[in-house]
Design a protein around this motif. Structure first.
Motif, short mmCIF file in Angstrom:
data_model
loop_
_atom_site.label_atom_id
_atom_site.label_comp_id
_atom_site.label_asym_id
_atom_site.label_seq_id
_atom_site.Cartn_x
_atom_site.Cartn_y
_atom_site.Cartn_z
N LYS A 129 0.84 -1.19 0.00
CA LYS A 129 0.00 0.00 0.00
C LYS A 129 0.88 1.24 0.00
CE LYS A 129 -3.45 0.24 2.75
NZ LYS A 129 -4.24 0.27 3.97
N LYS A 130 0.30 2.35 -0.58
CA LYS A 130 0.98 3.63 -0.52
C LYS A 130 0.43 4.42 0.64
CE LYS A 130 1.87 3.95 -5.49
NZ LYS A 130 1.67 4.74 -6.70
N ASP A 131 1.32 4.87 1.51
CA ASP A 131 0.89 5.68 2.66
C ASP A 131 1.74 6.93 2.67
OD1 ASP A 131 0.12 6.80 4.96
OD2 ASP A 131 0.54 5.08 6.25
N TYR A 141 -9.91 11.47 -6.13
CA TYR A 141 -9.54 10.39 -7.04
C TYR A 141 -9.18 9.13 -6.24
CZ TYR A 141 -8.90 14.19 -10.45
OH TYR A 141 -9.08 15.27 -11.26
N PRO A 142 -9.47 7.96 -6.75
CA PRO A 142 -9.08 6.74 -6.03
C PRO A 142 -7.58 6.52 -6.08
CG PRO A 142 -10.08 6.21 -8.16
CD PRO A 142 -10.26 7.67 -7.97
N ASN A 143 -6.96 6.32 -4.93
CA ASN A 143 -5.53 6.06 -4.81
C ASN A 143 -4.67 7.03 -5.61
OD1 ASN A 143 -6.00 3.67 -3.24
ND2 ASN A 143 -6.54 2.61 -5.15
N PRO A 180 -1.66 9.32 -6.83
CA PRO A 180 -0.22 9.15 -6.61
C PRO A 180 0.44 10.38 -6.01
CG PRO A 180 -0.63 9.61 -8.91
CD PRO A 180 -1.98 9.53 -8.25
#
Length: 681
Positions: free
Chosen positions: A24-26, A140-142, A144
């Motif tokens: 996952k990106k946190d 927006y979903p996820n 960047p």
């Protein structure tokens, strides 16, 4: 400074390890002291001028837009002079999104680093922006990157302190144009390896790119500014950035501003072109399914395809070029005046054809068509729609042949590419069809008010085309199912004759067709009426014989006869005036002699015309213009239709056939008769 980056890079390594382990990106881990002002993001922060570096968003900055190497020089003092004397012409252009003033400085602010901007005394209208990525991507979903990564700050005369926790390109703005150049001093800024047309050269720029670690930079010319990632410039092969930017300037000047009738030094100020560059920003975070959107700035996806459209612009079929022209086209739409509701994704794409056609004519391309796969199917579908009989609705949603933005481009491209200067039966002006776009834009800029409905926008386009070509294009609009109001149709019909060819059959893909002769039903004598006559024989010949209306009934065995069943029969001149119901173009007339009496057959007739709608041109001889002073000879032995060329083109609402004297009648009789009379294109 070195200690700062050691701390930050250690945090980045830790968070990267965590990302690898959990997939996952946190980006919400603080790795440095929070802002002194307690701000939550870069757009809301309070500036502590004692804190030279704030690393509270350094992990997020590393993800986007990227960090600047510790050894990249921070310049203590730089001075630059900016020309901010732009013209506030946006309201005059009446476009969706005219370019807005935001001036590049050529410098970059490191993430979390405090910079200074000194501006002159008395300058209260200036502001600064750090970062060009102005979309809020929080929904927006996820995404960047963090939701908001740019900052704006009003500037005051003297020293100003600015910081952006993510870093970014530094811009300056003036709320109103400034007549004299403005000198600004900045501190603790980083020189960006921008390419500036007229200053940079390809070889030295590539060297600067390789030696810099600024993550984003600008590619700038007089009329465009692209914010792009440095690594894409390094890894993409392209011929020449100088050539690409020159072509982009040519596109803006010729294919947007020039095509819209704008220039830098116009005779009329309403035609003043913007002197502000269009800004195009490449972005890592896009809404699902969206490759780009218009606005200030235009935003496009950071992909190789979109970048190819930038750097290989001399190839009109390059990947991504259609998309870039598409989004800039959206900014240029005049949606309140003539680009009606179903043309939202249509009229913005017309610029791609203008670019491709200019490149083709200049030898840069071997095809005049832009690159979009839908054209190959949607244009033929649209042509089939136009050719179909019966009721049609261009703006409808049920007919799949026309219900697409590409199909709806077809009539516009037909107009642009089909019409040639002084084209017989189509165009009386010395302008070609490509000039029509400028007519629309110029008239929209001068319109007293916006159009309030699709129908009034239809009328706007229809009137503009008729007035430019001096022909009535009603048949074209009917073929396309584009509704025109009765008022506009009557107005143009009274001014101009109908086009003489089936322009709606022209195929832009092959540049063929449209040569079929179109004869308007307006030329059917059954649709005309008698406006007046010198005399007629109402009874003696056995009605309808003898009556003037007989020359329009299509029956060569019926006829008009000058009055004879009276004590004193009128002698020549004899005449009949015909109301064509609307203004028609004609270059010849048709005539049929009376079948069963040679004595009353004319040997010569005169043709007169009038456009005096007030009284039909009948009551006042001064209203009539004679086509040829010598008249036109007729055969008294030919009993079928005789077609006589006028020797000139006439455009008129009323036409009169006149027999001037007994010398013009067979055997010198005082009586005359006519079986049929008509005009022809």
């Amino acid at each position: 400074m070195l200690q700062r980056y050691i701390k930050c890079f250690g945090a980045i390594l830790a968070i990267t390890t965590a990302m690898m382990s959990c997939g996952k990106k946190d980006f919400n881990v603080d790795t440095a002291p929070p802002d002194v002002g307690g701000s939550k993001d870069s757009a809301q922060q309070l500036i502590d001028t004692m804190l030279k570096f704030d690393g509270s968003k350094i992990v997020q900055a590393a993800a986007f837009p990227g960090l600047v190497c510790d050894n990249e020089p921070r310049l203590a003092t730089v001075t630059l002079t900016l020309d901010m004397n732009y013209k506030s012409v946006g309201v005059n252009l009446r476009m969706s999104k005219p370019p807005e003033p935001l001036f590049s400085t050529g410098y970059y602010a490191g993430p979390g680093e405090l910079i200074t901007v000194d501006i002159p005394q008395g300058m209260y209208q200036m502001s600064a922006q750090i970062g060009g990525w102005t979309d809020d991507v929080g929904s927006y979903p996820n995404p960047p990157r963090d939701a908001v990564v740019y900052t704006k700050q009003q500037l005051s005369p003297g020293r100003n302190y600015l910081r952006n926790l993510y870093g970014g390109t530094i811009y300056l703005n003036a709320a109103v144009p400034v007549v004299n150049p403005v000198t600004v001093t900045m501190g603790n800024v980083i020189k960006s390896p921008d390419f500036v047309l007229g200053e940079s050269k390809d070889v030295e720029w590539k060297t600067r790119l390789q030696n810099s670690c600024v993550p984003w930079l600008e590619l700038r010319s007089r009329f465009v500014s692209f914010l792009v990632p440095r690594d894409r410039c390094l890894t993409t092969s392209f011929p020449s950035m100088e050539t690409a930017l020159k072509q982009w300037d040519s596109i803006i000047v010729n294919d947007y501003q020039g095509w819209e009738g704008l220039s830098q030094n116009p005779a009329d100020p309403v035609d003043q072109a913007p002197i502000i560059a269009y800004r195009i920003v490449y972005e890592n975070a896009m809404a699902p399914g969206v490759g780009g959107h218009n606005g200030n700035p235009v935003v496009v996806a950071n992909t190789s395809s979109w970048f190819d459209g930038l750097v290989n612009v001399t190839n009109p079929r390059a990947d991504g070029l259609w998309g870039l022209l598409h989004e800039i086209g959206h900014n240029n739409q005049q949606t309140a005046y003539w680009s009606w509701s179903t043309l939202g994704e249509t009229t913005n794409n017309l610029f791609s054809f203008k670019v491709a056609n200019r490149m083709y004519r200049s030898g840069l391309s071997n095809t005049w068509l832009p690159n979009h796969p839908a054209l190959a199917t949607d244009f033929p579908n649209a042509l089939a729609f136009a050719a179909a009989a019966g009721a049609k609705n261009f703006d409808g949603t049920t007919d799949t042949r026309i219900n697409s933005p590409f199909a709806r481009m077809t009539p516009f491209i037909q107009i642009f590419d089909y019409i040639k200067p002084n084209m017989a039966g189509v165009n009386k002006s010395n302008k070609d069809g490509w000039a029509f776009m400028g007519e629309l834009y110029k008239q929209a800029r001068r319109a007293p008010r916006p159009n309030v409905s699709d129908l009034t926008m239809h009328d706007f386009v229809y009137r503009a085309l008729c007035n430019m070509t001096q022909y009535d294009w009603l048949a074209f609009f009917k073929a396309w199912g584009i509704s025109i109001s009765d008022l506009a149709a009557e107005e143009m019909g009274n001014l101009y004759g109908p086009i003489g060819f089936k322009a709606w059959e022209y195929n832009p893909l092959t540049r063929t067709g449209g040569t079929g002769v179109y004869v308007s039903d307006d030329y059917n004598p059954a649709n005309w009426k008698i406006a007046g006559f010198s005399s007629e024989e109402p009874e003696g010949e056995g009605p309808p014989n003898g009556q003037a209306i007989s020359i329009l009934d299509g029956d060569i065995n019926t006829f008009w006869h000058s009055q004879w069943d009276i004590d004193v029969a009128p002698e020549p001149p004899h005449w009949i005036a015909v109301d064509l119901k609307k203004r028609l173009n004609f270059s010849a007339f048709k005539f049929v002699q009376r079948q069963n009496n040679s004595d009353v057959r004319p040997k010569k007739v005169y043709i007169d015309y009038s456009n005096d709608i007030s009284n039909g041109g009948v009551s006042n001889e001064a209203n009539w213009t004679t086509v040829s002073a010598g008249g036109y000879a007729l055969s008294t032995g030919v009993l079928g239709y005789q077609t006589i060329a006028l020797g000139t083109n006439v455009s008129a609402r009323y036409v009169r056939v006149r027999i001037q004297s007994t010398a013009d009648i067979n055997n010198g009789d005082i009586y005359a008769a006519i079986a049929e009379f008509a005009i022809t294109q």
